[in-house]
Design a protein around this motif. Structure first.
Motif, PDB file in Angstrom:
ATOM      1  N   ASP A 131       0.938  -1.219  -0.098  1.00  0.00           N
ATOM      2  CA  ASP A 131       0.030   0.036  -0.025  1.00  0.00           C
ATOM      3  C   ASP A 131       0.894   1.272   0.016  1.00  0.00           C
ATOM      4  OD1 ASP A 131      -2.421   1.551   0.352  1.00  0.00           O
ATOM      5  OD2 ASP A 131      -1.725   1.882   2.583  1.00  0.00           O
ATOM      6  N   ARG A 132       2.113   1.117   0.672  1.00  0.00           N
ATOM      7  CA  ARG A 132       2.909   2.242   0.875  1.00  0.00           C
ATOM      8  C   ARG A 132       3.776   2.563  -0.652  1.00  0.00           C
ATOM      9  NH1 ARG A 132       3.453   0.373   6.260  1.00  0.00           N
ATOM     10  NH2 ARG A 132       5.393  -0.990   5.667  1.00  0.00           N
ATOM     11  N   HIS A 133       4.154   1.312  -1.165  1.00  0.00           N
ATOM     12  CA  HIS A 133       4.997   1.600  -2.303  1.00  0.00           C
ATOM     13  C   HIS A 133       4.656   1.233  -3.601  1.00  0.00           C
ATOM     14  CE1 HIS A 133       8.009   2.741   0.924  1.00  0.00           C
ATOM     15  NE2 HIS A 133       7.668   1.756   1.437  1.00  0.00           N
ATOM     16  N   LEU A 134       3.501   0.419  -3.771  1.00  0.00           N
ATOM     17  CA  LEU A 134       3.215  -0.189  -5.005  1.00  0.00           C
ATOM     18  C   LEU A 134       2.569   1.169  -5.811  1.00  0.00           C
ATOM     19  CD1 LEU A 134       1.664  -3.474  -5.077  1.00  0.00           C
ATOM     20  CD2 LEU A 134       3.973  -2.861  -5.890  1.00  0.00           C
ATOM     21  N   GLY A 135       3.277   1.209  -7.338  1.00  0.00           N
ATOM     22  CA  GLY A 135       2.442   2.164  -7.966  1.00  0.00           C
ATOM     23  C   GLY A 135       0.874   1.759  -8.331  1.00  0.00           C
ATOM     24  N   ALA A 136       0.214   2.707  -8.552  1.00  0.00           N
ATOM     25  CA  ALA A 136      -1.468   2.426  -8.921  1.00  0.00           C
ATOM     26  C   ALA A 136      -1.574   1.416  -9.752  1.00  0.00           C
ATOM     27  CB  ALA A 136      -1.998   3.696  -9.205  1.00  0.00           C
ATOM     28  N   ASP A 137      -1.007   1.243 -11.009  1.00  0.00           N
ATOM     29  CA  ASP A 137      -1.298   0.210 -11.862  1.00  0.00           C
ATOM     30  C   ASP A 137      -0.855  -1.255 -11.378  1.00  0.00           C
ATOM     31  OD1 ASP A 137      -2.073  -0.405 -14.620  1.00  0.00           O
ATOM     32  OD2 ASP A 137       0.331  -1.120 -14.886  1.00  0.00           O
ATOM     33  N   VAL A 138       0.298  -1.301 -10.818  1.00  0.00           N
ATOM     34  CA  VAL A 138       0.663  -2.759 -10.173  1.00  0.00           C
ATOM     35  C   VAL A 138      -0.158  -2.944  -9.239  1.00  0.00           C
ATOM     36  CG1 VAL A 138       2.302  -4.002  -9.183  1.00  0.00           C
ATOM     37  CG2 VAL A 138       2.968  -2.459 -10.993  1.00  0.00           C
ATOM     38  N   TRP A 139      -0.703  -2.037  -8.382  1.00  0.00           N
ATOM     39  CA  TRP A 139      -1.711  -2.286  -7.287  1.00  0.00           C
ATOM     40  C   TRP A 139      -2.917  -2.812  -7.575  1.00  0.00           C
ATOM     41  CZ3 TRP A 139      -6.233  -0.556  -5.428  1.00  0.00           C
ATOM     42  CH2 TRP A 139      -6.437  -1.075  -4.040  1.00  0.00           C
ATOM     43  N   GLY A 150      -8.774 -16.191  -5.110  1.00  0.00           N
ATOM     44  CA  GLY A 150      -9.679 -16.324  -4.188  1.00  0.00           C
ATOM     45  C   GLY A 150      -8.987 -15.708  -2.907  1.00  0.00           C
ATOM     46  N   VAL A 151      -8.174 -14.661  -2.926  1.00  0.00           N
ATOM     47  CA  VAL A 151      -7.684 -13.891  -1.591  1.00  0.00           C
ATOM     48  C   VAL A 151      -8.861 -13.023  -1.387  1.00  0.00           C
ATOM     49  CG1 VAL A 151      -6.068 -12.405  -0.727  1.00  0.00           C
ATOM     50  CG2 VAL A 151      -5.136 -14.325  -2.201  1.00  0.00           C
ATOM     51  N   PRO A 152      -9.445 -12.911  -0.133  1.00  0.00           N
ATOM     52  CA  PRO A 152     -10.005 -11.984   0.233  1.00  0.00           C
ATOM     53  C   PRO A 152      -9.755 -10.545   0.338  1.00  0.00           C
ATOM     54  CG  PRO A 152      -9.495 -13.172   2.312  1.00  0.00           C
ATOM     55  CD  PRO A 152      -8.814 -13.862   0.962  1.00  0.00           C
ATOM     56  N   LEU A 153     -10.635  -9.701  -0.050  1.00  0.00           N
ATOM     57  CA  LEU A 153     -10.164  -8.384  -0.005  1.00  0.00           C
ATOM     58  C   LEU A 153      -9.814  -7.763   1.328  1.00  0.00           C
ATOM     59  CD1 LEU A 153     -12.782  -6.266  -2.420  1.00  0.00           C
ATOM     60  CD2 LEU A 153     -10.321  -6.501  -2.512  1.00  0.00           C
ATOM     61  N   ASP A 154     -10.103  -8.362   2.317  1.00  0.00           N
ATOM     62  CA  ASP A 154      -9.849  -7.963   3.757  1.00  0.00           C
ATOM     63  C   ASP A 154      -8.409  -8.135   3.926  1.00  0.00           C
ATOM     64  OD1 ASP A 154     -12.534  -7.371   4.103  1.00  0.00           O
ATOM     65  OD2 ASP A 154     -12.949  -9.117   5.289  1.00  0.00           O
ATOM     66  N   ALA A 155      -7.658  -8.918   2.925  1.00  0.00           N
ATOM     67  CA  ALA A 155      -6.286  -9.131   3.164  1.00  0.00           C
ATOM     68  C   ALA A 155      -5.593  -7.994   2.449  1.00  0.00           C
ATOM     69  CB  ALA A 155      -5.857 -10.441   2.536  1.00  0.00           C
ATOM     70  N   VAL A 156      -6.210  -7.208   1.867  1.00  0.00           N
ATOM     71  CA  VAL A 156      -5.581  -6.027   0.652  1.00  0.00           C
ATOM     72  C   VAL A 156      -5.520  -4.805   1.760  1.00  0.00           C
ATOM     73  CG1 VAL A 156      -5.563  -4.571  -1.143  1.00  0.00           C
ATOM     74  CG2 VAL A 156      -6.264  -6.976  -1.313  1.00  0.00           C
ATOM     75  N   ALA A 157      -4.366  -4.255   2.233  1.00  0.00           N
ATOM     76  CA  ALA A 157      -4.369  -3.212   3.226  1.00  0.00           C
ATOM     77  C   ALA A 157      -4.973  -1.821   2.733  1.00  0.00           C
ATOM     78  CB  ALA A 157      -2.746  -2.886   3.616  1.00  0.00           C
ATOM     79  N   ALA A 158      -5.694  -1.354   3.321  1.00  0.00           N
ATOM     80  CA  ALA A 158      -6.179   0.138   2.829  1.00  0.00           C
ATOM     81  C   ALA A 158      -6.876   0.025   1.525  1.00  0.00           C
ATOM     82  CB  ALA A 158      -5.257   0.933   2.944  1.00  0.00           C
TER      83      ALA A 158
END
Length: 204
Positions: A131-139, A150-158
């Motif tokens: 969340d701190r370092h990935l550019g928008a496109d890669v994120w 199948g990774v839950p969105l709750d695992a994705v920071a912010a």
């Protein structure tokens, strides 16, 4: 972690703080020396929250970083080697450790984790460091990878603060493709679309 796990971890953390080279030996051995298993019984694979062994390994990395016995470059090299030489559990733990030890220059490890089809690695790669370092496109592509594997969105920071026009477009295309193929649509995809509200015309 339980008090028992913490008690087992404490001397190991002191050992690596005194001699950072010991991290290479103790990092793989954490499951045997400290323990392993979920910290949340509803999340056995540790997708949303780190497992016991993840937290123990992250604590060893934090102890080395706090000791200041290694330069940032040396610590970067050591973590890269631990990741590249490690099995899936160890790779996941390195990615988890980045959330608490904010070392520049390790985005390559995050991007490698996102190329994996192992949901545990993908989840770990989309933590606070990403969340701190990935550019928008890669994120954005990381979020789509979560939907695919199948990774839950709750695992994705912010994630709720980063939904934008392009992510909504990508998610809508993903949903349309799944529906056209008669495949189930992850509820998390609908969460993204429900959260997104386009700006009124002319507003930025």
């Amino acid at each position: 972690m339980s008090a028992e796990h913490t008690e087992r971890l404490f001397p190991l953390a002191a050992e690596v703080a005194a001699d950072p080279s010991r991290l290479r030996v103790l990092f793989p051995a954490v499951g045997r020396l400290v323990g392993r298993g979920p910290t949340d019984p509803d999340d056995p694979e540790g997708l949303r929250v780190p497992r016991i062994e993840d937290r123990a390994r992250a604590a060893l990395v934090a102890a080395v970083a706090a000791s200041s016995r290694l330069s940032p470059t040396e610590l970067t090299t050591m973590l890269t080697e631990l990741y590249e030489d490690g099995d899936g559990d160890e790779k996941r733990a390195v990615l988890r450790a980045l959330d608490d030890v904010d070392i520049p220059g390790l985005l390559g490890l995050v991007e490698d984790g996102l190329r994996s089809n192992d949901p545990r690695l993908v989840a770990a790669a989309m933590g606070r460091y990403a969340d701190r370092h990935l550019g928008a496109d890669v994120w954005r592509h990381g979020v789509l990878k979560c939907l695919f594997v199948g990774v839950p969105l709750d695992a994705v920071a912010a994630w709720t603060g980063r939904v934008d026009d392009e992510l909504a477009r990508m998610t809508a295309a993903f949903v349309a493709e799944r529906e056209a193929a008669g495949r189930p649509v992850p509820e998390d995809a609908r969460r993204i679309l429900a959260l997104y509200r386009p700006h009124p015309e002319g507003e930025r």
